[in-house]
Write an enzyme that holds these catalytic residues in place. Structure first.
Site, mmCIF file in Angstrom:
data_model
loop_
_atom_site.group_PDB
_atom_site.id
_atom_site.type_symbol
_atom_site.label_atom_id
_atom_site.label_comp_id
_atom_site.label_asym_id
_atom_site.label_seq_id
_atom_site.Cartn_x
_atom_site.Cartn_y
_atom_site.Cartn_z
ATOM 1 N N HIS A 225 -15.640 7.914 -17.665
ATOM 2 C CA HIS A 225 -16.307 8.270 -18.909
ATOM 3 C C HIS A 225 -15.395 9.194 -19.718
ATOM 4 O O HIS A 225 -14.873 10.177 -19.190
ATOM 5 C CB HIS A 225 -17.633 8.982 -18.632
ATOM 6 N N GLU B 56 -6.825 0.998 1.438
ATOM 7 C CA GLU B 56 -6.300 2.303 1.845
ATOM 8 C C GLU B 56 -6.498 3.287 0.686
ATOM 9 O O GLU B 56 -5.749 3.267 -0.291
ATOM 10 C CB GLU B 56 -4.818 2.202 2.216
ATOM 11 N N ILE C 278 1.260 2.336 -3.550
ATOM 12 C CA ILE C 278 0.044 2.444 -4.356
ATOM 13 C C ILE C 278 -0.652 3.755 -4.025
ATOM 14 O O ILE C 278 -0.883 4.064 -2.854
ATOM 15 C CB ILE C 278 -0.921 1.272 -4.089
ATOM 16 N N SER D 136 -20.146 -2.119 -20.684
ATOM 17 C CA SER D 136 -20.221 -2.660 -19.318
ATOM 18 C C SER D 136 -20.504 -4.152 -19.364
ATOM 19 O O SER D 136 -20.817 -4.726 -20.408
ATOM 20 C CB SER D 136 -21.302 -1.926 -18.527
ATOM 21 N N SER E 208 -16.721 1.716 -24.798
ATOM 22 C CA SER E 208 -16.262 0.637 -23.922
ATOM 23 C C SER E 208 -17.466 0.158 -23.127
ATOM 24 O O SER E 208 -18.055 0.924 -22.357
ATOM 25 C CB SER E 208 -15.153 1.141 -22.991
ATOM 26 N N CYS F 217 -14.550 4.886 -22.984
ATOM 27 C CA CYS F 217 -14.949 5.004 -24.388
ATOM 28 C C CYS F 217 -13.877 5.767 -25.172
ATOM 29 O O CYS F 217 -13.326 6.758 -24.675
ATOM 30 C CB CYS F 217 -16.291 5.728 -24.498
ATOM 31 N N ASP G 189 0.822 -1.219 0.000
ATOM 32 C CA ASP G 189 0.000 0.000 0.000
ATOM 33 C C ASP G 189 0.849 1.258 0.000
ATOM 34 O O ASP G 189 0.411 2.298 -0.500
ATOM 35 C CB ASP G 189 -0.923 0.008 1.224
ATOM 36 N N ASP H 150 -6.279 6.816 -0.862
ATOM 37 C CA ASP H 150 -5.444 8.005 -0.636
ATOM 38 C C ASP H 150 -6.161 9.297 -1.029
ATOM 39 O O ASP H 150 -6.008 10.321 -0.368
ATOM 40 C CB ASP H 150 -4.141 7.864 -1.427
#
Length: 393
Positions: free
Chosen positions: A165, A119, A83, A235, A233, A207, A80, A121
């Site tokens: 999006h 976690e 990241i 779902s 793109s 997309c 973490d 951020d």
């Protein structure tokens, strides 16, 4: 005759020496090849920046996308502390969530990608274009905590994953602002000029995602997108209980692929390019490798999704349990021999993804028992009359 035997003996010895040297050469070449593959990337640490740019409940799948990648990189060894997780909305605590404190990536509700140790951020209105660019370029106010910084260097391999999006040349942040492909390309160039990465892998699920890497010009950047310019793109995994789609198609199959990867896996980037063909994604995934110096076949998946581990070799014996007497040491060894330790058995995610939904236990509807007794009494009354009704009770 003696001369022929001598020549035959020399030929045999020469052949044996040749075969011996050949085997040593082949073994040395194999060891060198493995060493070059291991040290080929030249990186000493790994970082990941995972960004979900969408708010509101109907964008549940974008949070699930990001948390799925977060779960995979943690499982493969990135801690973490390396990241940076940015979530524009907290779906786990949304009042519409029928199961609070959970985010699922599959309609069976078997895989909770939120977990118990997430976690975050940057959350909510902290997820902005400005903060994202500050994370990449390192231009922070002095008061910014360490957990919100990308503390990479010129030996860092960085994974950047984004979902939300988008359109032709832009990605929206919370439906209020957007980042363009030019701004993103310039941010990567600043990172290269400031020696903030060794190699960079950029993945975007949105997309017209391929438009976001068209303007890249910095070296050692590899990019993947879920759709080409002019394509959406799509779902995946609709769930009736939650009322929304749980993931996007590209990230769903990416997660399925990563579940088969382990820290010692030899899978390479060419395998990653094939995780979601058009027959599964419906859209056409794309990738760009012209800026990347290495051949994708020599780039391991774990070069970006895994973590480099520091190893110190020592010839000394290291006791893991300090200050233990000889009697206690013998007792500990006996206990370890008599009671073997093992991991708790867990169902692989690949099985979870492909299994059928659980059948619910059947329960009679409300009033069924009362209606059944009423029917029995009516039939008895009609057959025998009211004078025999007392025999029922």
């Amino acid at each position: 005759m003696a001369a022929c035997r001598l020549v035959s003996w020399y030929l045999t010895v020469f052949t044996l020496l040749f075969l011996f040297c050949y085997r040593i050469t082949v073994a040395t070449d194999e060891i060198e090849r493995q060493a070059n593959q291991f040290f080929g990337s030249g990186h000493t640490n790994n970082w990941a920046v995972l960004v979900c740019t969408s708010r509101f409940w109907f964008n549940y799948r974008h949070v699930a996308n990001t948390l799925s990648v977060y779960r995979s990189v943690k499982r493969l060894g990135i801690p973490d502390s390396h990241i940076v997780l940015m979530l524009a909305d907290d779906m786990a605590c949304n009042h519409r969530n029928p199961k609070p404190a959970t985010v699922f990536s599959h309609k069976n509700m078997e895989l909770n990608v939120y977990g118990d140790d997430v976690e975050v951020d940057y959350r909510g209105y902290e997820v902005t274009v400005e903060n994202f660019l500050r994370v990449l370029t390192g231009r922070f106010p002095p008061s910014t905590p360490r957990s919100k910084r990308l503390l990479s260097d010129d030996r860092s391999n960085i994974l950047i994953y984004m979902t939300g999006h988008g359109g032709n040349g832009f990605l929206k942040f919370q439906d209020s602002e957007e980042i363009s492909n030019v701004e993103l390309a310039d941010a990567f160039e600043q990172m290269w000029q400031k020696r903030r990465y060794n190699e960079l892998l950029f993945i975007i699920d949105t997309c017209q995602g391929a438009s976001m890497y068209e303007r890249f010009y910095s070296p050692n950047v590899m990019a993947l997108a879920s759709s080409q310019v002019g394509e959406d793109s799509l779902s995946h995994q609709p769930d009736l209980a939650i009322g929304v789609h749980l993931m996007d198609r590209y990230t769903f199959y990416l997660l399925e692929f990563l579940e088969d990867i382990h820290p010692a896996s030899q899978a390479n980037m060419n395998d990653l390019f094939k995780v979601c063909p058009k027959s599964l994604c419906v859209s056409t995934p794309g990738h760009r490798i012209d800026l990347f110096q290495r051949n994708p076949r020599s780039v391991l998946i774990t070069d970006f999704f895994g973590s480099v581990r520091k190893v110190e070799i020592t010839t000394e014996t290291v006791k893991l349990i300090p200050n233990i007497s000889e009697k206690d040491e013998k007792l500990t060894e006996e206990v370890m021999l008599t009671e073997p330790q093992k991991y708790v058995e867990q169902m692989p995610v690949a099985e979870i993804i492909h299994q059928k939904p659980k059948q619910k236990d059947w329960h009679p509807p409300d009033g069924f028992i009362l209606g059944l007794w009423t029917l029995i009494i009516l039939v008895f009354f009609k057959t025998y009359g009211i004078k025999h009704l007392k025999h029922i009770f």
